[in-house]
Design an enzyme around this catalytic site. Structure first.
Site, PDB file in Angstrom:
ATOM      1  CG  ASP B 136       2.869   3.810   2.801  1.00  0.00           C
ATOM      2  OD1 ASP B 136       2.302   4.494   3.681  1.00  0.00           O
ATOM      3  OD2 ASP B 136       2.347   2.808   2.272  1.00  0.00           O
ATOM      4  CE  LYS B 199       3.512  -0.532   1.331  1.00  0.00           C
ATOM      5  NZ  LYS B 199       3.255   0.787   0.728  1.00  0.00           N
ATOM      6  CE  LYS B 235      -0.055  -0.303   2.126  1.00  0.00           C
ATOM      7  NZ  LYS B 235       0.109   1.115   1.726  1.00  0.00           N
TER       8      LYS B 235
END
Lengths: 492, 299
Positions: B136, B199, B235
């Site tokens: 991430d 995300k 996400k």
């Protein structure tokens, strides 16, 4: 061939991997009577011999018998209204009138759940709309106009105002309680008394409103509700002692009413049909515009006089917009109005369903291309799948006539001037939408449209503080806002 | 080094109308069978996360064991992944051996990303070596807000390269980008640069994930898929702590991207306390009653 298959692979699948279970709104707590009469002079009048049946459009089952008011009934109601006007209501200070109107507003809020459920049962609209839009807005209209009741002297600076007398009001079936609120609230705030006729397919919430008005202790005769069909409405319009006529409904009937009151000295407001243009420019926020198109035409099954039933989309983004729209349409839930997930409920009546079907058939015959998403409609009840027509030209019937159903006609334009020309190419002039990220363009186009209501980057937004009404054959007079006081006042 | 990347053309976003559309998913009524199926799906989509200065191997072990067995008994899937800081990856690797649970780690000098590109890329490489399956990363918001879109793109592309086989999730930190127009543009840049997932947030900046921001990102994913055929995952992270809200996110995925994205391969929740609320709802479904949260294990 190769191109086609690769395209279908790329499409999104809105399937049943994770389906919403049914989420029915319970309705066993509402108490619907077997029969309804009228509400005249503060009394609930017995049903009498002449009656008609109101039924549930989602099941086709009858709900209740309703009294059919004749000329004598209307005369009784007008006399009661006159007496209440002369004896109490016109003499009552504004702040005292306001108390009653506020009380009605609060009681609508208290009974909102019952009203929403009955509205959906009697009229077929999705419970989420009656619950979140119709009933709260009806209460808001009473609240708003209650606030004006003691401030009329300041509403029009330099002028003095007087109430008119008895207002005869006729309302449609698409927003039964909300239209009653639009009519009754400003009339009461300005000191007039009322004889109102609900639509024959949707009388129930109006009779619940009668119960609220009764419980609120409004002086007898200030609001009278007479049920009936077209001839009952005609009796109201033609009654000698009515000072003001307010009508919401079709342009055809509006014209009859205007002829009838010509030369009588009665004041008149008409809120009639429409064929609203929803104009999408290529600099619009596309995804939000697609939502606006859906909300413009599929809200309340398209039974909306200000519906955005003509989509005018700039030619260079036509394919993109239509693809997005079709994909969006395949996620719409059509079915049981009482299911909380229903987006499109039942068509209000068999008659209306037939009218929609006729016009859709005409669209197909005239060569427009029809699209309906894959969706299963209930076996019983009056339902119609959301529909769009592309390849529509201004000469098509579906581009000209008000369909009053979930049917959208798509036309294209090349330049702003052409957009305005096409938008104005209709006898109607009720509402339009304009979608562009460019503020200057938005205001310029809005100024050029012959339309009473123009929404910028949104559609079908209503607020009691905002005037609503038409141009051309969509009628005249405004409802909502300070403008909405004028039709019920004599200004000197 | 000047970038060859040309700023992509993306549609404008009207905030009021986008908020209104997102709010409509709150009207969806998700009950009975739909609720049960949705809750199971949510668990399988959770990136169970701990990202604190106070994280220790013991804390991470506790989290991993919860990830493996969210409920003492009963029919319950494992979560999608465990998400930890790079130094904790070896602990997670040990704890999750033999399971399908992925290990995600926040590299690139999370959460600020304020380090040279070399340092950030190096951290990614090391973290993947330690055994992370998913990285991430945070984008360079400073460069984005300064209009250096090419730089933002190239840095993501460099990070993607450093990931090797590991999946790359690109954190936009939407709370710092602020406008939906920025979110839409940053989403497109992240996708163009090769991000496997986009995300919303680090969880360290407010506002964190919201329904409308997620909607704007899902719409970017949708349009890119329809144009190119390439699927990208989504996400939302931060602020999704109850099952009811998570179900609304699912409804939004269902109605925006369709069935294909209703899978942990393509949709994840970055969350920590969400899991226990979902478990509590599942127990309610099973027994018809809410039990006290003292029956739920902490993680």
């Amino acid at each position: 061939m190769g191109k086609k298959s690769s395209k279908s692979v790329r499409d999104l699948l809105f399937g049943d991997l994770w389906e919403y279970a049914t989420a029915p709104q319970s309705s066993d707590f509402v108490d619907i009577k077997d029969s309804y009469g009228h509400y005249i002079g503060g009394e609930f009048v017995d049903i009498g011999e002449e009656t008609f049946t109101t039924s549930n459009p989602a099941t086709e089952e009858p709900i209740a018998e309703v009294a059919l008011g004749d000329e004598a009934t209307v005369d009784k109601a007008v006399k009661a209204a006159r007496k209440a006007y002369d004896k109490t209501w016109s003499k009552m200070p504004g702040r005292e009138r306001a108390k009653y109107i506020y009380r009605i507003a609060r009681m609508i809020q208290e009974k909102s759940r019952n009203l929403a459920v009955v509205e959906s049962i009697d009229g077929g609209k999705p419970i989420k709309e009656s619950r979140d839009i119709d009933i709260p807005l009806a209460a808001a209209h009473f609240f708003y106009y209650a606030g004006w009741a003691d401030k009329l002297d300041y509403a029009f600076p330099g002028a003095s105002v007087n109430s008119l007398g008895v207002a005869g009001q006729i309302i449609p079936w698409n927003f039964p309680l909300l239209m009653a609120a639009w009519k009754i609230a400003p009339a009461l705030a300005t000191g007039n008394t009322v004889v109102i006729k609900p639509a024959e397919t949707t009388p129930l919430t109006a009779m619940m409103l009668a119960e609220i008005i009764d419980e609120a202790g409004l002086p007898p005769g200030v609001v009278n509700i007479v049920n009936g069909m077209g001839e009952t409405g005609a009796a109201i319009v033609n009654h000698d002692d009515v000072d003001k006529v307010a009508f919401t409904g079709s342009t055809q009937v509006g014209k009859i009413i205007q002829r009838a009151v010509a030369g009588t000295g009665k004041k008149l407001t008409l809120e009639l049909g429409g064929k609203g243009a929803n104009i999408i420019f290529d600099d619009a926020p596309i995804d939000q515009a697609v939502e606006g198109i859906v909300n413009g035409i599929f809200f309340n099954q398209g039974h909306v006089c200000c519906a955005g039933s003509r989509l005018l989309v700039q030619e260079n983004i036509h394919d993109e917009v239509i693809e997005k729209l079709k994909r969006r349409m395949s996620t719409l839930v059509v079915g049981d109005p009482l299911d909380k997930n229903t987006d499109i409920g039942a068509i209000n009546s068999r008659e209306q369903l037939e009218r929609i079907t006729t016009l859709v058939d005409a669209g197909v015959d005239e060569g427009a291309e029809m699209f309906q998403p894959r969706c299963s409609l209930p076996d019983t009840g009056y339902f119609f799948a959301p529909t769009i027509f592309t390849d529509v030209t201004p000469s098509h019937r579906i581009a000209q006539e008000e369909i009053f159903g979930p049917v959208l006609s798509v036309l294209t334009f090349r330049t702003p001037d052409e957009a305005v020309k096409k938008a104005n190419n209709t006898p109607y002039g009720l509402a339009c939408g304009v979608w562009s990220d460019k503020g200057s363009k938005l205001f310029r186009i809005a100024g050029a449209l012959e339309s009473g209501v123009i929404w910028g980057n949104t559609y079908n937004k209503f607020d009691p503080g905002s005037p609503f009404g038409g141009y051309k054959e969509s009628g005249f007079g405004r409802e909502g806002g300070a403008h909405g006081l004028l039709p019920y006042l004599e200004v000197r | 080094m000047a970038s060859d990347y040309v700023k992509p053309r993306v549609p404008t976003v009207d905030k009021i109308a986008a908020d209104e559309r997102a709010a409509k998913f709150k009207q969806r009524s998700i009950k009975t069978t739909a609720k049960a199926a949705g809750l199971h799906l949510i668990i399988s989509m959770i990136d169970l996360t701990t990202l604190e200065g106070s994280d220790t191997p013991g804390k991470v072990r506790m989290l991993c064991r919860k990830a493996r067995r969210p409920m003492p008994d009963g029919d319950c899937p494992t979560v999608g992944a465990v998400c930890v800081y790079p130094p904790m990856v070896p602990v997670a690797v040990e704890e999750l051996e033999g399971t399908d649970i992925n290990i995600a780690s926040v590299a690139t000098y999370f959460p600020s990303g304020q380090a040279s590109l070399d340092e950030r890329v190096e951290e990614v490489r090391r973290t993947v070596e330690l055994g992370a399956d998913e990285i991430d990363m945070v984008i360079n918001r400073g460069a984005f807000l300064a209009g250096e879109y090419g730089r933002v793109h190239d840095e993501i592309a460099a990070t993607k390269k450093a990931c090797g086989d590991a999946h790359l999730k690109v954190i936009l930190e939407t709370g710092e980008l602020q406008t939906y127009d920025n979110v839409r543009l940053a989403s497109q840049i992240a996708i163009d640069a090769g991000g496997d997932f986009i995300k919303t947030s680090t969880g360290k900046v407010s506002p964190k994930a919201t329904l409308p921001v997620t909607l704007v990102m899902l719409e970017t994913i949708r349009d890119h898929f329809l144009k190119t055929g390439k699927m990208v995952g989504m996400k939302p992270a931060g602020g999704i702590s109850d099952a009811k809200l998570a179900l609304r996110y699912l409804a939004m995925v269902k109605e925006t991207l369709g069935d294909a994205w209703l899978s942990p391969d393509w949709f994840r929740f970055g969350a920590s306390s969400l899991l226990n609320d979902v478990l509590m709802q599942l127990e309610k479904q099973r027994t018809g009653r809410y039990h006290s949260d003292r029956y739920l294990s902490i993680s």
